[in-house]
Design a protein around this motif. Structure first.
Motif, PDB file in Angstrom:
ATOM      1  N   MET A   1       0.846  -1.194   0.000  1.00  0.00           N
ATOM      2  CA  MET A   1       0.000   0.000   0.000  1.00  0.00           C
ATOM      3  C   MET A   1       0.881   1.243   0.000  1.00  0.00           C
ATOM      4  O   MET A   1       1.810   1.357   0.784  1.00  0.00           O
ATOM      5  CB  MET A   1      -0.917   0.009   1.226  1.00  0.00           C
ATOM      6  N   THR A   2       0.615   2.175  -0.894  1.00  0.00           N
ATOM      7  CA  THR A   2       1.429   3.376  -1.005  1.00  0.00           C
ATOM      8  C   THR A   2       1.180   4.311   0.162  1.00  0.00           C
ATOM      9  O   THR A   2       0.153   4.214   0.863  1.00  0.00           O
ATOM     10  CB  THR A   2       1.121   4.109  -2.316  1.00  0.00           C
ATOM     11  N   LEU A   3       2.134   5.227   0.361  1.00  0.00           N
ATOM     12  CA  LEU A   3       2.009   6.195   1.451  1.00  0.00           C
ATOM     13  C   LEU A   3       0.783   7.078   1.253  1.00  0.00           C
ATOM     14  O   LEU A   3       0.079   7.415   2.214  1.00  0.00           O
ATOM     15  CB  LEU A   3       3.279   7.047   1.527  1.00  0.00           C
ATOM     16  N   LYS A   4       0.517   7.441   0.003  1.00  0.00           N
ATOM     17  CA  LYS A   4      -0.642   8.278  -0.284  1.00  0.00           C
ATOM     18  C   LYS A   4      -1.930   7.564   0.096  1.00  0.00           C
ATOM     19  O   LYS A   4      -2.856   8.173   0.662  1.00  0.00           O
ATOM     20  CB  LYS A   4      -0.651   8.644  -1.767  1.00  0.00           C
ATOM     21  N   SER A   8      -4.594   8.590   2.987  1.00  0.00           N
ATOM     22  CA  SER A   8      -5.995   8.762   2.632  1.00  0.00           C
ATOM     23  C   SER A   8      -6.902   7.984   3.585  1.00  0.00           C
ATOM     24  O   SER A   8      -7.934   8.499   4.040  1.00  0.00           O
ATOM     25  CB  SER A   8      -6.223   8.300   1.194  1.00  0.00           C
ATOM     26  N   LEU A   9      -6.499   6.767   3.927  1.00  0.00           N
ATOM     27  CA  LEU A   9      -7.290   5.977   4.863  1.00  0.00           C
ATOM     28  C   LEU A   9      -7.316   6.604   6.252  1.00  0.00           C
ATOM     29  O   LEU A   9      -8.353   6.614   6.927  1.00  0.00           O
ATOM     30  CB  LEU A   9      -6.735   4.552   4.938  1.00  0.00           C
ATOM     31  N   ILE A  10      -6.166   7.124   6.682  1.00  0.00           N
ATOM     32  CA  ILE A  10      -6.104   7.785   7.990  1.00  0.00           C
ATOM     33  C   ILE A  10      -7.013   9.008   8.021  1.00  0.00           C
ATOM     34  O   ILE A  10      -7.727   9.249   9.006  1.00  0.00           O
ATOM     35  CB  ILE A  10      -4.649   8.166   8.330  1.00  0.00           C
ATOM     36  N   MET A  11      -7.016   9.778   6.936  1.00  0.00           N
ATOM     37  CA  MET A  11      -7.864  10.961   6.889  1.00  0.00           C
ATOM     38  C   MET A  11      -9.345  10.586   6.926  1.00  0.00           C
ATOM     39  O   MET A  11     -10.156  11.297   7.547  1.00  0.00           O
ATOM     40  CB  MET A  11      -7.558  11.769   5.621  1.00  0.00           C
ATOM     41  N   GLU A  12      -9.704   9.476   6.288  1.00  0.00           N
ATOM     42  CA  GLU A  12     -11.096   9.038   6.339  1.00  0.00           C
ATOM     43  C   GLU A  12     -11.495   8.670   7.767  1.00  0.00           C
ATOM     44  O   GLU A  12     -12.608   8.964   8.217  1.00  0.00           O
ATOM     45  CB  GLU A  12     -11.311   7.845   5.402  1.00  0.00           C
ATOM     46  N   GLU A  13     -10.571   8.022   8.485  1.00  0.00           N
ATOM     47  CA  GLU A  13     -10.850   7.688   9.879  1.00  0.00           C
ATOM     48  C   GLU A  13     -10.899   8.937  10.747  1.00  0.00           C
ATOM     49  O   GLU A  13     -11.689   9.013  11.701  1.00  0.00           O
ATOM     50  CB  GLU A  13      -9.793   6.711  10.407  1.00  0.00           C
TER      51      GLU A  13
END
Length: 410
Positions: A1-4, A8-13
């Motif tokens: 999984m790329t850093l981007k 993105s997943l962290i921001m959704e959480e």
């Protein structure tokens, strides 16, 4: 999984954590909590005209002589006392109430106030019924007000600093220690060697109200930090479980790794909340011009308690911030784990509420007089640096539960 993709997943959480309704409730709670517990330390620091005078005298000593003052330098500072006495005499003499009662000196004013207070107490009358007592209070307010530049407080502060210095100089380690009753033999030896040896560290300058207020303020602030974390993180995974999001998440490769993103979002939230609320703590430091004391040591002749490490006041403030970060991150880990194992909001409340209560009880004890011999936790355990150990335990428990949750909880 790329850093981007990870970001993105962290921001959704993060969006799930920082929901508008919870943020609004947190702001309302913050306003109420500030009004009840924190406003006093901001609006009434220093507490009273006399403490304001002590703080002003401490600033003058640091600015003119540095963070440590010798006996010769104190003698030079004491030469300013006659000028303050003359200014106080003039303020009393030129006041309307001074003329009314024929008061020409500050000593006459002090005797007048003492006599008026004694008579009012003996007669059992209030200020409204006792003219002399009411006038003495009005005259005191005048001498402590802006019109006279708080001459009474300035005179008291300079005199108090001089007397405290000379008392410590005369009695040394024996002053306020009361033999072996207050401190153990080991503590007494440590105090004598650290502060009254060849280094003469007792000559440091730091008004007592500065560390006392900061410690008390930090304790109440840490309570609110932990409450904020509980409010933000507790509903996170409970909501996912109740909405049946977990089966959907585990149906994809990235979804099976969602735990890491959720944990990162939780810890990032705790870090941001702590940083934002510690900025309020800096407001007390900067807004009241106490930054001048940052290079001063934790113990001085004006502080009535001894410290375990003799850091600078600035280092001590950073240590308090470190305790807040460790405790906040540990609390976030505990709440995150509990949230992941709860099936509904009622169970969540029953599990998270004890955590909030424990942190509310422990935080003031950990932060108040932190790293001083008078700290409550130290007096109970006798273990030096127990405050840091407690914060470290909370952090370790939180991170340990997060690790267990990653491998054991589905």
């Amino acid at each position: 999984m790329t850093l981007k993709k990870k970001c993105s997943l962290i921001m959704e959480e993060m969006k799930k954590i920082w929901r508008p309704g919870i943020v609004l409730a947190l702001l309302v709670l913050g306003f109420v909590y500030y009004t009840m517990f924190l406003e006093f330390y901001v609006d009434y620091f220093p507490n009273g005209a006399q403490n304001a005078g002590i703080l002003l005298a401490g600033k003058e000593l640091v600015q003119n002589y540095g963070t440590s003052i010798s006996a010769e330098e104190m003698s030079d500072f004491e030469k300013t006392l006659p000028a303050l006495h003359k200014e106080a005499d003039r303020s009393v003499r030129e006041s309307e109430l001074g003329k009314k009662y024929n008061l020409t000196t500050y000593e006459q004013y002090a005797a007048f106030c003492q006599e008026a207070s004694r008579e009012a107490s003996a007669q059992g009358t209030s200020a409204d019924l006792n003219e002399a007592y009411a006038d003495s209070m009005r005259l005191r307010s005048y001498l402590q007000g802006e019109e006279t530049g708080n001459i009474e407080g300035r005179l008291y502060g300079a005199s108090w600093m001089s007397e405290a210095y000379r008392a410590r100089e005369a009695y040394g380690a024996g002053l306020e220690m009361d033999g072996e009753k207050t401190y153990s033999k080991q503590e007494t030896e440590r105090i004598r060697s650290a502060f009254f040896g060849s280094s003469q560290m007792w000559q440091n300058v730091l008004p007592f109200e500065v560390p006392q207020t900061m410690g008390a303020y930090a304790g109440y602030l840490l309570i609110f930090i932990c409450l904020s974390i509980c409010m933000l993180l507790a509903p996170l995974l409970v909501h996912d479980r109740m909405s049946r999001m977990l089966p959907l998440q585990y149906s994809t490769r990235s979804g099976r790794r969602i735990y890491n993103s959720q944990l990162a979002a939780a810890l990032l939230t705790a870090f941001l909340v702590t940083t934002a609320e510690l900025a309020v703590l800096g407001w007390l430091l900067i807004g009241h011009e106490t930054a001048v004391f940052l290079p001063c040591r934790m113990y001085s002749f004006a502080v009535m308690q001894f410290c375990i490490p003799n850091w600078t006041y600035g280092t001590w403030c950073l240590a308090l911030a470190g305790l807040c970060y460790l405790t906040a991150l540990g609390t976030a880990g505990i709440v995150f784990f509990l949230s992941r194992t709860c099936g509904n909001y009622i169970v969540m409340l029953l599990r998270v509420l004890p955590v909030a209560v424990v942190m509310a009880v422990a935080s003031p004890k950990m932060m108040g007089d932190a790293f001083y011999f008078e700290n409550v936790l130290y007096r109970m355990s006798g273990v030096p640096y127990i405050e840091g150990m407690c914060a470290g335990v909370v952090f370790a428990v939180g991170m340990g539960l997060c690790w267990i949750g990653k491998w054991k909880v589905k």
